[in-house]
Scaffold this active site. Structure first.
Site: not given
Length: 578
Positions: A124, A161, A261
């Protein structure tokens, strides 16, 4: 040992969206790739690979098909390279990550330097740096702030995030102290913040924390660190095989959480293993009772008993004297059909309920024998009642057996694109409800009155709706596993929210039917106390939504007990009214 499962455990919105995009695309007709691992969870990636989805680590001119951008996003330069290959592209970048990308682009245009608080090597962060146009820097700790160029005047700060909220706040404060013009954008996902806060709260009420998730998952590692920072014994596991039960033995309470996840089936397997271990530590009588209850639920004996209970209620609603043969016919049919369904749906069961899948695998021969005996018993009893009842029941029984058999003519297959009734989207939930309603309400009416009446129709609707709500509810709890194997259940077709609204609407219809049927003279006054079943169904929906109980034998037994409640209400009505 007390077990508390975190409400936020498992897939976050972004991961669920990415998984849905991939699973929706799988059709077996084209190559599907993800640009890098879709999410940081080895088991989820292995599952996708088993469905033919390949991980693409570098571009190859010879490949063709669709490339799906992973949830972490990619730098714009890499996206341009993928577009240049001519491959089809589906963007599964998390919307929260897209928001950070948009902030960076806007701030760069305004002349700001970008400081990203995050892990330098995380996909990310690599993707976010690509939007900084060479004006981006990454800091992972307060110490890193000391090495930032002091000549920078305009600075914008964003966060990966999945960053630790408290760590981000400390770093942002340090940056504000160092530079004169600073804009702070707390771009940590709400899901991440809630997950971290819940871990902190859990540590106050348990002796140990089990964190489930991939070793390479940044947000999972942060959950581990947050738990460890409180002094709570913390165990990071990827699968149930990583659990060291000996280390859990001395704990009186355990909290369980999972990274964003981590798929639900992995959480279920870990929870199930801990619950089995917990059961072994109980006193003998309590352990025997727990095993017996699990056997009743997993073996579909409890739901078969529930069918008998609903048959009793159906008879009284129609003004028919309940007979044991009516109850046995319905119970035997439901038992046989539900066991057969599990044998024909093993793939989904491996993900949704691995314990039950193993249970049926271990006792396969016994249950096949019981299915045959149940079918023979129900057919024999229906024949004894009368020819009309036998013919009707035989048709329903044959319909159940043919559910997974190719019966749709070749000419219609091309139009409908289905070979069996099982292939029709949402068919299982609807057909199960209709079959229950027919087997439970119609045979007693044919046996006594040789016809069906309005009261039979009311009993049919009452039973069918309760069973439809029950089945659709379990479809909601099983949605991840069903999506993986390609099943099209009602929640998958219309979404979880709309399914819940549909169930509430149907329960409202049932409530109105029960309220109106007695004043109109169609049923006895027992229809009023049966409203308890409607409110009970509303209750278990609410309990699940609030994640007060979200899995396992306890949840399933609670749902199935609604049918037993109907029987108890009927008995109470007979005692007090008649």
């Amino acid at each position: 040992m007390r077990i508390k499962l975190a409400k936020t455990a498992g897939f976050c919105m972004g991961v669920r969206r990415a998984m849905d995009i991939v699973l929706d695309k799988i059709n077996g007709k084209e190559n599907i790739y993800t640009y890098g691992p879709l999410v940081h969870n080895p088991q989820a990636i292995e599952m996708l690979e088993s469905r033919g989805v390949k991980v693409l680590h570098e571009l190859d001119e010879e490949i063709s098909g669709t490339v799906i951008i992973r949830a972490h996003g990619v730098p714009p330069q890499e996206l341009a390279m993928i577009q240049g290959t001519g491959l089809k592209i589906l963007d599964a970048t998390c919307p929260r990550v897209m928001k950070v990308q948009a902030i960076i682009k806007m701030q760069v245009k305004e002349g700001f330097n970008i400081i990203i608080v995050g892990d330098r090597e995380h996909p990310e962060v690599v993707g976010l740096l690509g939007f900084c146009q060479g004006r981006g820097m990454v800091v992972s700790s307060i110490e890193d702030v000391n090495h930032l160029p002091e000549e920078m005047k305009k600075v914008s700060v964003v966060a990966q995030t999945t960053q630790d909220t408290s760590e981000f706040e400390r770093i942002a404060k340090k940056i504000q102290e160092k530079f004169s013009e600073v804009k702070i954008f707390n771009t940590i996902c709400n899901s991440t913040a809630k997950r971290q806060n819940e871990v902190l709260q859990l540590t106050k009420n348990v002796d140990g924390i089990v964190v489930i998730g991939g070793r390479d998952s940044g947000n999972t590692q942060r959950l581990v660190k947050i738990s460890e920072s409180t002094g709570t014994r913390t165990f990071h596991v990827e699968t149930e095989e990583d659990l060291d039960l000996k280390k859990l033995a001395g704990l009186s309470s355990i909290g369980i959480t999972a990274g964003a996840s981590t798929p639900s089936w992995m959480i279920n397997r870990v929870v199930e293993k801990i619950e089995n271990f917990q059961r072994e530590q109980r006193p003998l009588l309590l352990r025997l009772w727990s095993n017996f209850l699990e056997f009743l639920i997993n073996g579909n004996l409890y739901v078969a008993f529930g069918a008998g209970c609903l048959t009793y209620v159906s008879c009284l609603l129609q003004g028919i004297d309940p007979k044991l043969s009516y109850l046995l016919i319905a119970g035997s049919y439901v038992f046989a059909m539900h066991v057969l369904y599990y044998f024909t749906d093993r793939d989904a069961a491996k993900f949704n309920d691995p314990g039950r899948a193993e249970f049926y695998k271990r006792h396969r021969e016994i249950f096949i024998t019981l299915v045959i005996l149940s079918a023979l018993v129900s057919l024999f009893l229906s024949f004894q009642i009368g020819l009309e009842t036998f013919l009707f029941f035989s048709i329903i029984f044959l319909f159940g057996l043919m559910y997974g058999v190719t019966i749709i003519p070749k000419g219609l297959r091309k139009i409908l694109k289905y070979k069996t009734l099982k292939d029709i989207p949402g068919s299982k939930t609807l057909f199960v409800a209709l079959a229950w309603g027919a087997v439970i309400s119609v045979p007693p009416a044919l046996a006594v009155n040789q016809r069906v009446s309005i009261s039979t129709g009311i009993a049919f609707l009452f039973v069918s709706i309760l069973v439809f709500v029950r089945s659709a509810f379990f479809d909601i709890t099983d949605i991840q596993g069903d999506r993986i194997v390609g099943k099209e259940t009602i929640p998958i077709i219309i979404g979880e929210g709309k399914t819940k609204n549909l169930l509430r609407f149907l329960l409202g219809i049932t409530l109105l039917i029960l309220l109106a049927s007695y004043p109109l003279g169609f049923t006895p006054s027992m229809s009023y106390p049966l409203l308890a079943c409607v409110f009970y169904a509303y209750t278990y929906l609410m309990i699940y939504e609030r994640k007060m109980i979200s899995h396992g034998i306890l949840l399933e037994s609670m749902v199935e007990s609604n049918f037993v409640l109907g029987w108890l209400v009927a008995l109470a009505w007979l005692f007090f009214v008649l």
